[in-house]
Each structure stands twice: as C-alpha cells, then as structure tokens.
Design a protein around this motif. Structure first.
Motif, PDB file in Angstrom:
ATOM      1  N   HIS A  98     -39.051  53.621 -11.550  1.00  0.00           N
ATOM      2  CA  HIS A  98     -40.307  54.197 -12.037  1.00  0.00           C
ATOM      3  C   HIS A  98     -41.504  53.324 -11.658  1.00  0.00           C
ATOM      4  CE1 HIS A  98     -42.452  56.997 -14.636  1.00  0.00           C
ATOM      5  NE2 HIS A  98     -43.098  55.963 -15.174  1.00  0.00           N
ATOM      6  N   ASP A 139     -44.622  51.018 -11.674  1.00  0.00           N
ATOM      7  CA  ASP A 139     -45.051  49.894 -12.520  1.00  0.00           C
ATOM      8  C   ASP A 139     -43.923  49.201 -13.275  1.00  0.00           C
ATOM      9  OD1 ASP A 139     -47.617  49.281 -12.127  1.00  0.00           O
ATOM     10  OD2 ASP A 139     -48.425  50.243 -13.924  1.00  0.00           O
ATOM     11  N   GLY A 159     -41.945  47.001 -12.121  1.00  0.00           N
ATOM     12  CA  GLY A 159     -41.790  45.600 -11.701  1.00  0.00           C
ATOM     13  C   GLY A 159     -40.963  45.397 -10.447  1.00  0.00           C
ATOM     14  N   GLY A 217     -52.928  47.405  -8.017  1.00  0.00           N
ATOM     15  CA  GLY A 217     -51.676  46.941  -8.620  1.00  0.00           C
ATOM     16  C   GLY A 217     -50.572  47.979  -8.495  1.00  0.00           C
ATOM     17  N   LEU A 218     -50.548  48.653  -7.332  1.00  0.00           N
ATOM     18  CA  LEU A 218     -49.675  49.814  -7.149  1.00  0.00           C
ATOM     19  C   LEU A 218     -49.149  49.785  -5.718  1.00  0.00           C
ATOM     20  CD1 LEU A 218     -49.243  52.661  -8.707  1.00  0.00           C
ATOM     21  CD2 LEU A 218     -50.900  53.497  -7.049  1.00  0.00           C
ATOM     22  N   VAL A 256     -40.146  50.045  -2.175  1.00  0.00           N
ATOM     23  CA  VAL A 256     -40.704  51.403  -2.137  1.00  0.00           C
ATOM     24  C   VAL A 256     -41.686  51.602  -3.288  1.00  0.00           C
ATOM     25  CG1 VAL A 256     -38.523  52.225  -1.173  1.00  0.00           C
ATOM     26  CG2 VAL A 256     -38.983  52.515  -3.611  1.00  0.00           C
ATOM     27  N   PRO A 257     -42.605  52.574  -3.143  1.00  0.00           N
ATOM     28  CA  PRO A 257     -43.495  52.900  -4.253  1.00  0.00           C
ATOM     29  C   PRO A 257     -42.771  53.720  -5.316  1.00  0.00           C
ATOM     30  CG  PRO A 257     -44.023  54.251  -2.330  1.00  0.00           C
ATOM     31  CD  PRO A 257     -42.894  53.352  -1.926  1.00  0.00           C
ATOM     32  N   GLY A 258     -43.181  53.526  -6.574  1.00  0.00           N
ATOM     33  CA  GLY A 258     -42.554  54.286  -7.656  1.00  0.00           C
ATOM     34  C   GLY A 258     -43.361  55.501  -8.065  1.00  0.00           C
ATOM     35  N   HIS A 259     -44.644  55.520  -7.686  1.00  0.00           N
ATOM     36  CA  HIS A 259     -45.510  56.619  -8.129  1.00  0.00           C
ATOM     37  C   HIS A 259     -45.023  57.943  -7.566  1.00  0.00           C
ATOM     38  CE1 HIS A 259     -49.034  59.070  -8.888  1.00  0.00           C
ATOM     39  NE2 HIS A 259     -49.452  58.117  -9.725  1.00  0.00           N
ATOM     40  N   THR A 279     -35.786  44.614 -15.822  1.00  0.00           N
ATOM     41  CA  THR A 279     -36.737  43.509 -15.722  1.00  0.00           C
ATOM     42  C   THR A 279     -37.757  43.607 -16.862  1.00  0.00           C
ATOM     43  OG1 THR A 279     -38.235  42.337 -14.222  1.00  0.00           O
ATOM     44  CG2 THR A 279     -38.224  44.746 -14.082  1.00  0.00           C
ATOM     45  N   ARG A 280     -38.740  42.741 -16.825  1.00  0.00           N
ATOM     46  CA  ARG A 280     -39.728  42.620 -17.912  1.00  0.00           C
ATOM     47  C   ARG A 280     -39.016  42.338 -19.241  1.00  0.00           C
ATOM     48  NH1 ARG A 280     -44.828  46.393 -16.471  1.00  0.00           N
ATOM     49  NH2 ARG A 280     -44.253  47.471 -18.397  1.00  0.00           N
ATOM     50  N   ASP A 316     -38.992  39.664 -20.730  1.00  0.00           N
ATOM     51  CA  ASP A 316     -39.810  38.815 -21.614  1.00  0.00           C
ATOM     52  C   ASP A 316     -40.631  39.659 -22.591  1.00  0.00           C
ATOM     53  OD1 ASP A 316     -42.807  38.569 -19.792  1.00  0.00           O
ATOM     54  OD2 ASP A 316     -41.001  39.534 -19.042  1.00  0.00           O
ATOM     55  N   ARG A 341     -41.604  37.787 -14.271  1.00  0.00           N
ATOM     56  CA  ARG A 341     -42.724  36.891 -14.590  1.00  0.00           C
ATOM     57  C   ARG A 341     -42.239  35.478 -14.903  1.00  0.00           C
ATOM     58  NH1 ARG A 341     -47.623  39.219 -17.546  1.00  0.00           N
ATOM     59  NH2 ARG A 341     -47.701  40.068 -15.437  1.00  0.00           N
TER      60      ARG A 341
END
Ligand SMILES: Nc1nc2c(ncn2[C@@H]2O[C@H](COP(=O)(O)OP(=O)(O)OP(=O)(O)O)[C@@H](O)[C@H]2O)c(=O)[nH]1
Ligand SMILES: [Mg+2]
Length: 614
Positions: free
Chosen positions: A9, A11, A13, A36-37, A59-62, A113-114, A116, A147
C-alpha cells in the motif's frame, strides 16, 4: 545476482526500507522527494550476508500508478511485500496481492514495517492470513522499522533465504529483456534498462527490438561495465540510435519468440475476482489492458467458451506458449477491482474461426490439450528444486505444441518456447504422433485410389500425394512411405501382397540382412545364393517388399527416405564419397542410390561431382 521487487500500500514504507537496506536512494525524481511519494520505478542494490548481490525494483504503491507497479513486478521472480504495523492491510495491499497472484509470483517475503509506531504482531497475523489464501506458496514474515533500523539484520537474513530458494534460470534460454527505462546519452545513443529473467546477453549480440535488429554496443549491470550478463540480473544495454522504443517493448533473441497480436488464453480466477456470474471468461469486458513484463497493451477480448478467450492485441508482443498475462479493466475512473484475472497463453498462432460453433469447439479442444499435456512454465516462475529435469519439460512442451499444430518445423517450436529435444519426425519437421499415424493411413488410401484411377500408370507421383494430403513438404511424403507402400523413381506404389512362397522366403532373409545394415545391398553372390534373379527382384518390388535403386541393387522400402534424412545432416553440397561415408556403404550402392534420390526429387546435382538435399 538476484532481483526482488517491492509491493504494498501507498506510504507503508517500501522506499524507506530499500533505502535502509541498500544505502541508495530509490526515489530519484525531485517530484517524488517533494511529495514523499514514489511515482517511477526505483533501483538500488546491496550485498547479502551470504555474499550474494540483491537488486531491488522499488514500485509505487499509489493506486494511480498501478501500471508502473506492474511494469516493475512483471519480469521479476520474487517480491518483498510491505505492510505498515500502524495501518495494517489496506486496499492497495489487496490490489497488489491480486496482481501478484495473477502474474503467478510464487516467492514472497512479508515485511511488517513501521514497528516503532505500533505493535507489529496483529498485522503480521492479519497479513499472513490473507497471504495464505493466495497462491504465493510459503510466505515468511519479519517485523522491522525502516526508521530505527530495528529488525533489519533479521530482514537481511530472511531475504537471503528467499533468494536462495529462487529458481536458477537457464543461461541458454532465449532472451526477452522487457525495457523498463530508456534514456538518451549524448554521443553514445540510447541506454535501455530492464530485469533479465533468464538467458545471456553479451556485447556484440544482435537482438530484435520491436521487430528491428539492434546490436548490443555496451552492457552494464549494477553500474559496472560487463562483456556478458546472465539472468537473473538488472542490466543496462547501450544501443545505437536515439529513436528507440522504450518501456513495454522487449529486446529478444531472434527466432526465440513468436511476435503476435493474436493469442488464445485460459483465464484463471484470482482471489475470486474474475468477472461474471459463473466466473467464466464470458463476464470479461470486451476492452482490456493486457500486462506482460513491462508492457501494457490494449486488447479486445472474445470469449470462445469456458475459460478460453481470444485476445487481439493492439500491437504484436513476443510470446511463448505458457506465458502468463495479467488482464486489467482499463476503467473509466476507479472501478472497484481493476485487476481482473491472470491468463496463461495457450496458443500463439491461433487459427481463424469461421464456421458457426467453431469458437466453442476450439475452446473445448484447447481446454483438453491444456489439461492433458504440460504447458511450459515461463522462466521467472519455475519453482527451483522441484523443477523437472529439462528434457522432460521440453518434451512435454513439444508434445503440447504438436497436439495444437500437428506439424511444425524445429524453428516454429523454438519460437513457441518449446525447443525440440529429440530428432524430428522427418528432417526438420516434427509431427504429432496421432496425426502422423493418420497421415500414413491416408497416404495408403490415396495411393490405392490413384492406382485405381490410373490403371495404365498406377504409381502415384510424390507431388500428387503431397497435394492430396495437404502437406507442406515432399520430404514428409517420402518419410511416410512404408510397407505396404514403396517409393520407386519418385512415385509411390502400393504393392499387392502374395509372392511365390520361395521368393517370399528369400526376400525375408534379405530383409533380415538389411535390417542391421540398411545401405549394405546384397552383392551378386548373395543374390544368387538366395535365388533372387532380376524377375524375382522385380516381383518383390511390385509387392512393396523391396526397393530397387538400380540394376541388382536392392534395399528395404523407405531406405531412400532414410538416406535423404541422413544426407540432409551433411554440410551441403556433398560428394558421392561423403555420402558413402554417411550411409556406411560402398560406391556400388551409393551411386545408384543417389541417382534414385535425384529422380525422386529428394536430392539434386549441383555440379559434376556434388549434390545437395532439396
Ligand atoms: N516511524 C516510521 N516511519 C516510517 C517508517 N518507514 C517509513 N516511514 C515513513 O512513512 C512515509 C512513507 O514512506 P515511504 O518509504 O515513502 O513509503 P512507500 O511505501 O515507499 O510509499 P509509496 O512509494 O508512495 O507507495 C514516510 O514519511 C516515511 O518517513 C518506519 O519504519 N517508521
Ligand atoms: Mg516508495
């Protein structure tokens, strides 16, 4: 080297992880950094704990960039699927998974991920549960933070395990390098980049690009100049000229692929999202976008019946039997589920469908051929350790192609991706065994029919037989001539059975002699010993038991076709003495045999001393 694509998806990470793993920046555009994309495909690489090199295609997720995502994932054998611990499974997670399933990707690592920002455990469980229902095989999971760097050493080890489980592609395979980027370099033409899934590219190679020959002037992999690169690899190829087709076109081995804009495919249901009430292909929209490799090509779909669909593509695409396509609804805006299905290529040279009912019949035929013989697997998808030994895989692909087309040249088979492993049925021709038996029966009938219609000149010319059976080559007819048929002076006769008892026994003896050494015709002494004079030999020939190629030179019926086949393997043209060696015989036999072959139109004279096969 190994190549892994990211997925997941927007953003969540992906690029942050690639950056953390490689120390390289996958988002190269100013706009990407400002927003940031990820918009375009990003490339970065690193060394794994085992010492192997791993390149990422980020790859892009958008959702707006799904076509770009597919171009990145298309030629790549494995995926790092990224989900954010603080958001969990999201719409593009689902859409990307459906796309991977449609593409037949079987090697996937889940990275939450993320971590944290939230406890990763519930999301690991949620994502694994969803991945488990998809057909991606065993999926391992790692929780990390791009991060803080937490979990990155485990991720590196997990990536190492993922890539050591990947198939080892054939370095001799035909090259199909889908272009994902093309740019001009002042003074040195155009550079194209892509993921090479299998085969080898070398400096100086001549390949085809959109049907035009192009020469590889220079080669790089991971920014290092190379003379030769073997898949799987990221490669940059320097070509002459600036007007070079870009993303979506492929550099291919000449003769290695069938460039076609018409294919018959079998649609697979993916995640339950195949359109239509009964999940039949009939529910597909008429206008589709077909994705393969980095290509996205508009297509028109014509359902033939069941899951079989005929696709007319807006431009020719280099394909093999068994290739996997992804079908997408181009949609006016955002339709709910835009990836519709995956599809296997069942035929790259489908016949025209005229009569009523022909479509349905064709669908049923392809469906049974698909279920009963093994389609070849496209290179990036083969599961490594379980992959059957090559000759077997090749043989079954050949059997499938012959079942479809019945009669093909070696070159046709190669272009369909099923390199012939065994010698042909007749020279360069390969025949479906059932069809070949049928042709043999039809030839006997045709020869008898001809004899009945031409009582004064009952022997059927080879050319007439070729025409009657609708065969493309006389050589095929010659190979089909077997007892009770025999070839005499370029004509085929059906010998009536019934020789005098004594002659029959002598002939039988002779046939045994010849079985072991087919071109070692009996000499005058042996013939006298058997009681076979000119009259007996003539009778035996009429009965189709022997073939006389000259006065007192008797061979088995079919020896002439066999000889033509062996001679066809010699460098052309050849001399009598070369022919004699190839056939393992003497001048006494070779000279009249070659003259017989000349008359039969299987060989021809080039000059006083040399001949060639026709
Ligand atoms: N706290 C925290 N933030 C992260 C982590 N990974 C990424 N981010 C942030 O999440 C945002 C999106 O990260 P990206 O790496 O650009 O996400 P992406 O998946 O590549 O996004 P697209 O390519 O546009 O689909 C950025 O602001 C990152 O700084 C992480 O592990 N922890
Ligand atoms: Mg990104």
């Amino acid at each position: 080297m190994h190549v892994v694509a990211t997925a997941g998806h927007v953003d969540h990470g992906k690029s942050t992880l690639v950056r953390a793993l490689t120390g390289m920046e996958p988002d190269r555009l100013d706009e990407e950094r400002r927003r940031g994309l990820t918009i375009e495909l990003g490339y970065a690489w690193t060394e794994l704990p085992s010492g192997g090199r791993l390149a990422f295609v980020d790859v892009p997720g958008h959702e707006r960039f799904l076509a770009t995502m597919l171009a990145g994932v298309g030629p790549v054998p494995a995926v790092m699927f990224v989900v954010a611990a603080d958001e969990g499974w999201m719409p593009q997670s689902e859409e990307h998974l459906v796309a991977l399933e449609a593409l037949g990707v079987r090697h996937c690592l889940l990275v939450v991920t993320r971590s944290d920002l939230a406890d990763p455990a519930p999301v690991v469980a949620q994502a694994l549960a969803r991945l488990d229902t998809a057909g991606l095989g065993e999926v391992a999971a790692v929780a990390v933070s791009g991060r803080t760097g937490q979990g990155l050493p485990e991720l590196r080890r997990a990536l190492d395990r993922l890539v050591t489980g990947l198939p080892r592609p054939d370095p001799a395979a035909a090259v199909r390098l889908w272009i994902d980027r093309a740019f001009s370099v002042t003074g040195s033409g155009t550079v194209i980049t892509g993921t090479l899934p299998a085969g080898t590219v070398s400096v100086g190679d001549e390949l085809l690009l959109a049907g035009e020959p192009v020469r590889v002037r220079g080669l790089e992999s991971l920014k290092e100049p190379r003379d030769t690169v073997t898949g799987v690899a990221r490669v940059a190829v320097n070509l002459r000229g600036h007007d070079v087709p870009g993303r979506g076109h492929a550099l291919v081995t000449p003769g290695g692929w069938t460039a076609t804009d018409l294919v018959d495919v079998r649609v697979t249901s993916v995640g339950g999202h195949v359109a239509g009430p009964r999940r039949e292909a009939a529910g597909l929209p008429r206008r589709l976008t077909v994705h393969i490799g980095s290509a996205a090509v508009a297509a028109e779909a014509r359902p033939l019946g069941g899951r079989v669909v005929r696709l007319r593509l807006a431009r020719p695409v280099p394909l093999h039997l068994g290739d996997v396509l992804l079908l997408r609804d181009p949609g006016r805006d955002r339709s709910e589920m835009r990836v519709l299905a995956g599809a296997r290529v069942l035929d790259v040279r489908p016949p025209a469908l005229g009569r009523r009912g022909a479509a349905r019949q064709r669908a049923a035929f392809l469906e049974s051929a698909f279920l009963e013989s093994a389609l070849p697997e496209p290179a990036p998808l083969q599961p490594a350790p379980l992959q059957p030994a090559l000759p077997e895989a090749v043989a079954s692909g050949t059997a499938y192609a012959l079942r479809l087309h019945r009669l093909l040249r070696a070159a046709d088979l190669r272009a369909m991706g099923v390199a012939p492993g065994t010698p042909g049925t007749s020279g360069e021709w390969y025949a479906d065994p059932g069809h070949w038996r049928d042709l043999g029966r039809r030839l006997v009938e045709a020869v008898r029919h001809y004899a009945a219609g031409h009582p004064l000149d009952p022997a059927m010319p080879i050319e007439a037989a070729r025409h009657e059976l609708g065969l493309p080559d006389r050589q095929l007819v010659a190979t089909l001539v077997r007892p009770p048929l025999t070839l005499a002076g370029g004509r085929i006769v059906a010998g009536p059975a019934g020789l005098p008892e004594q002659v029959a026994r002598a002939v039988e003896q002779l046939r045994r002699d010849l079985a072991a050494r087919p071109f070692h015709a009996p000499d005058a002494g042996r013939l006298a010993e058997l009681g076979l004079g000119p009259r007996e030999l003539a009778a035996a020939e009429r009965a189709g038991s022997l073939l006389r190629v000259g006065e007192g030179v008797a061979l088995l019926p079919g020896a002439d076709a066999r000889a033509a086949e062996l001679l066809g393997r010699l460098p052309q043209p050849f001399t009598v003495s070369q022919a004699r060696h190839a056939l393992g015989t003497t001048r006494r036999v070779a000279v009249p045999l070659l003259e017989h072959l000349d008359r039969a139109g299987l060989t021809e004279r080039v000059d006083e001393v040399r001949r060639r096969c026709r």
